[in-house]
Design a protein around this motif. Structure first.
Motif, PDB file in Angstrom:
ATOM      1  N   ALA A   8       0.851  -1.184   0.000  1.00 38.71           N
ATOM      2  CA  ALA A   8       0.000   0.000   0.000  1.00 38.71           C
ATOM      3  C   ALA A   8       0.886   1.234   0.000  1.00 38.71           C
ATOM      4  CB  ALA A   8      -0.918  -0.008   1.209  1.00 38.71           C
ATOM      5  N   PHE A   9       0.861   1.967  -1.106  1.00 39.01           N
ATOM      6  CA  PHE A   9       1.683   3.164  -1.221  1.00 39.01           C
ATOM      7  C   PHE A   9       1.196   4.025  -2.369  1.00 39.01           C
ATOM      8  CE2 PHE A   9       3.641  -0.154  -3.765  1.00 39.01           C
ATOM      9  CZ  PHE A   9       3.803   0.468  -4.988  1.00 39.01           C
ATOM     10  N   SER A  10       1.735   5.205  -2.420  1.00 31.00           N
ATOM     11  CA  SER A  10       1.528   6.132  -3.519  1.00 31.00           C
ATOM     12  C   SER A  10       2.887   6.777  -3.755  1.00 31.00           C
ATOM     13  CB  SER A  10       0.487   7.178  -3.121  1.00 31.00           C
ATOM     14  OG  SER A  10       0.326   8.112  -4.154  1.00 31.00           O
ATOM     15  N   CYS A  11       3.343   6.795  -5.006  1.00 31.25           N
ATOM     16  CA  CYS A  11       4.656   7.396  -5.271  1.00 31.25           C
ATOM     17  C   CYS A  11       4.673   7.995  -6.679  1.00 31.25           C
ATOM     18  CB  CYS A  11       5.775   6.378  -5.098  1.00 31.25           C
ATOM     19  SG  CYS A  11       5.763   4.997  -6.267  1.00 31.25           S
ATOM     20  N   HIS A  12       5.701   8.764  -6.975  1.00 28.93           N
ATOM     21  CA  HIS A  12       5.823   9.455  -8.259  1.00 28.93           C
ATOM     22  C   HIS A  12       7.189   9.166  -8.877  1.00 28.93           C
ATOM     23  CE1 HIS A  12       5.264  12.565 -11.288  1.00 28.93           C
ATOM     24  NE2 HIS A  12       6.500  12.945 -11.031  1.00 28.93           N
ATOM     25  N   GLY A  13       7.174   8.808 -10.170  1.00 27.47           N
ATOM     26  CA  GLY A  13       8.413   8.603 -10.917  1.00 27.47           C
ATOM     27  C   GLY A  13       8.591   7.163 -11.359  1.00 27.47           C
ATOM     28  N   ASP A  14       9.262   6.995 -12.499  1.00 32.29           N
ATOM     29  CA  ASP A  14       9.521   5.655 -13.019  1.00 32.29           C
ATOM     30  C   ASP A  14      10.280   4.823 -11.993  1.00 32.29           C
ATOM     31  OD1 ASP A  14       8.298   5.670 -15.492  1.00 32.29           O
ATOM     32  OD2 ASP A  14      10.016   6.611 -16.487  1.00 32.29           O
ATOM     33  N   GLY A  15       9.760   3.654 -11.686  1.00 31.17           N
ATOM     34  CA  GLY A  15      10.425   2.733 -10.766  1.00 31.17           C
ATOM     35  C   GLY A  15      10.331   3.108  -9.305  1.00 31.17           C
ATOM     36  N   CYS A  16       9.532   4.142  -8.968  1.00 29.63           N
ATOM     37  CA  CYS A  16       9.446   4.577  -7.565  1.00 29.63           C
ATOM     38  C   CYS A  16       8.896   3.484  -6.651  1.00 29.63           C
ATOM     39  CB  CYS A  16       8.588   5.828  -7.447  1.00 29.63           C
ATOM     40  SG  CYS A  16       6.844   5.564  -7.873  1.00 29.63           S
ATOM     41  N   PHE A  17       8.180   2.518  -7.217  1.00 24.32           N
ATOM     42  CA  PHE A  17       7.537   1.449  -6.450  1.00 24.32           C
ATOM     43  C   PHE A  17       8.491   0.325  -6.086  1.00 24.32           C
ATOM     44  CE2 PHE A  17       6.862   1.158 -10.984  1.00 24.32           C
ATOM     45  CZ  PHE A  17       7.511  -0.027 -11.296  1.00 24.32           C
ATOM     46  N   LYS A  18       9.643   0.259  -6.742  1.00 24.26           N
ATOM     47  CA  LYS A  18      10.582  -0.838  -6.487  1.00 24.26           C
ATOM     48  C   LYS A  18      11.108  -0.765  -5.056  1.00 24.26           C
ATOM     49  CE  LYS A  18      11.894  -1.455 -11.262  1.00 24.26           C
ATOM     50  NZ  LYS A  18      12.932  -1.391 -12.262  1.00 24.26           N
ATOM     51  N   GLY A  19      11.042  -1.895  -4.368  1.00 29.21           N
ATOM     52  CA  GLY A  19      11.545  -1.974  -3.003  1.00 29.21           C
ATOM     53  C   GLY A  19      10.565  -1.493  -1.947  1.00 29.21           C
ATOM     54  N   LEU A  73       1.853  -8.455  -5.086  1.00 28.73           N
ATOM     55  CA  LEU A  73       2.378  -7.545  -6.102  1.00 28.73           C
ATOM     56  C   LEU A  73       3.878  -7.761  -6.263  1.00 28.73           C
ATOM     57  CD1 LEU A  73       0.472  -4.256  -5.194  1.00 28.73           C
ATOM     58  CD2 LEU A  73      -0.063  -5.884  -7.011  1.00 28.73           C
ATOM     59  N   ARG A  74       4.323  -7.896  -7.503  1.00 25.74           N
ATOM     60  CA  ARG A  74       5.743  -8.168  -7.758  1.00 25.74           C
ATOM     61  C   ARG A  74       6.581  -6.900  -7.745  1.00 25.74           C
ATOM     62  NH1 ARG A  74       5.036 -12.592 -12.595  1.00 25.74           N
ATOM     63  NH2 ARG A  74       3.622 -13.946 -11.441  1.00 25.74           N
ATOM     64  N   LEU A  75       6.009  -5.779  -8.109  1.00 24.95           N
ATOM     65  CA  LEU A  75       6.679  -4.473  -8.087  1.00 24.95           C
ATOM     66  C   LEU A  75       8.000  -4.494  -8.851  1.00 24.95           C
ATOM     67  CD1 LEU A  75       5.996  -3.561  -4.348  1.00 24.95           C
ATOM     68  CD2 LEU A  75       4.610  -3.014  -6.348  1.00 24.95           C
ATOM     69  N   ASP A  76       8.006  -5.148 -10.024  1.00 30.15           N
ATOM     70  CA  ASP A  76       9.219  -5.241 -10.830  1.00 30.15           C
ATOM     71  C   ASP A  76       9.168  -4.391 -12.094  1.00 30.15           C
ATOM     72  OD1 ASP A  76       7.412  -6.662 -12.360  1.00 30.15           O
ATOM     73  OD2 ASP A  76       8.506  -8.557 -12.285  1.00 30.15           O
ATOM     74  N   GLY A  77       8.086  -3.642 -12.282  1.00 33.06           N
ATOM     75  CA  GLY A  77       7.962  -2.782 -13.450  1.00 33.06           C
ATOM     76  C   GLY A  77       7.284  -3.436 -14.633  1.00 33.06           C
ATOM     77  N   LYS A  78       7.049  -4.742 -14.563  1.00 29.23           N
ATOM     78  CA  LYS A  78       6.359  -5.447 -15.638  1.00 29.23           C
ATOM     79  C   LYS A  78       4.872  -5.504 -15.331  1.00 29.23           C
ATOM     80  CE  LYS A  78      10.382  -8.246 -16.671  1.00 29.23           C
ATOM     81  NZ  LYS A  78      10.977  -9.566 -16.564  1.00 29.23           N
ATOM     82  N   VAL A  79       4.063  -5.699 -16.368  1.00 23.49           N
ATOM     83  CA  VAL A  79       2.620  -5.816 -16.193  1.00 23.49           C
ATOM     84  C   VAL A  79       2.300  -7.236 -15.740  1.00 23.49           C
ATOM     85  CG1 VAL A  79       0.392  -5.774 -17.375  1.00 23.49           C
ATOM     86  CG2 VAL A  79       2.109  -4.034 -17.895  1.00 23.49           C
TER      87      VAL A  79
END
Length: 186
Positions: free
Chosen positions: A74-85, A145-151
């Motif tokens: 559960a998060f909200s972030c901005h920018g490419d790849g911001c969700f990783k980790g 959620l894998r959070l790896d940038g892939k769909v």
């Protein structure tokens, strides 16, 4: 509808849910005064969970909605790849059995959701409109959620027509085969 999560000096905006009525105007879904305290799960996707209206007594208390034991990032972030980790997880409320990550431009939001069948459109390269990056069945131990940038869109929870169409196609082939055989022999 647009949602924004941010820091604020006050919680002065009118709350979206008052006395069991829901406002559709500019309003606040959640407001709190400590770090990482916003509950960005279901409300991030427009599925505002029903809250219990406090009893009318001299003491005002609000009961938390019942949880189903499942967890999602559960998060909200901005920018490419911001969700990783991202390691922040939320416990899902009853009826929210899936985890989703939604993308709008360069903004990403993740949390619990009602179903993956609503996960459309699926994100594609260079897509500017709001889309779904991931959706999967929530589990009891960790976020799916894998959070790896892939769909990653799971078919679980979706009404899928593929098996039904295959069965119907086999039936048509068998029927045609029977008719051809019957006309050759008769």
């Amino acid at each position: 509808m647009n949602y924004t999560a941010r820091c604020s000096g006050t919680c002065g905006t009118e709350m979206c849910r008052t006395n069991s009525s829901v406002s559709t105007q500019h309003c606040t879904l959640d407001c709190c005064d400590s770090p990482l305290c916003l509950k960005l799960n279901a409300s991030s996707y427009g599925d505002v969970p029903h809250t219990t209206v406090p009893p009318t007594t001299t003491t005002t208390t609000t009961r938390a909605p019942p949880r189903n034991g499942k967890v999602c990032a559960a998060f909200s972030c901005h920018g490419d790849g911001c969700f990783k980790g991202k390691k922040i997880v939320a416990r899902c409320i009853v009826g929210y059995d899936f985890c989703e990550m939604k993308k709008t431009g360069l903004n990403y939001m993740a949390g619990c959701s009602r179903a993956c069948k609503a996960a459309k459109p699926v994100c594609a390269g260079g897509m500017k409109a709001a889309c779904y990056q991931e959706c999967c069945p929530a589990t009891l131990k960790a976020s799916c959620l894998r959070l790896d940038g892939k769909v990653h869109i799971s078919s679980a929870g979706q009404v899928t027509l593929a098996p039904l169409l295959k069965l119907m196609a086999c039936g048509v082939v068998l029927l045609l085969n029977y008719r051809v055989s019957a006309s050759l022999w008769g």
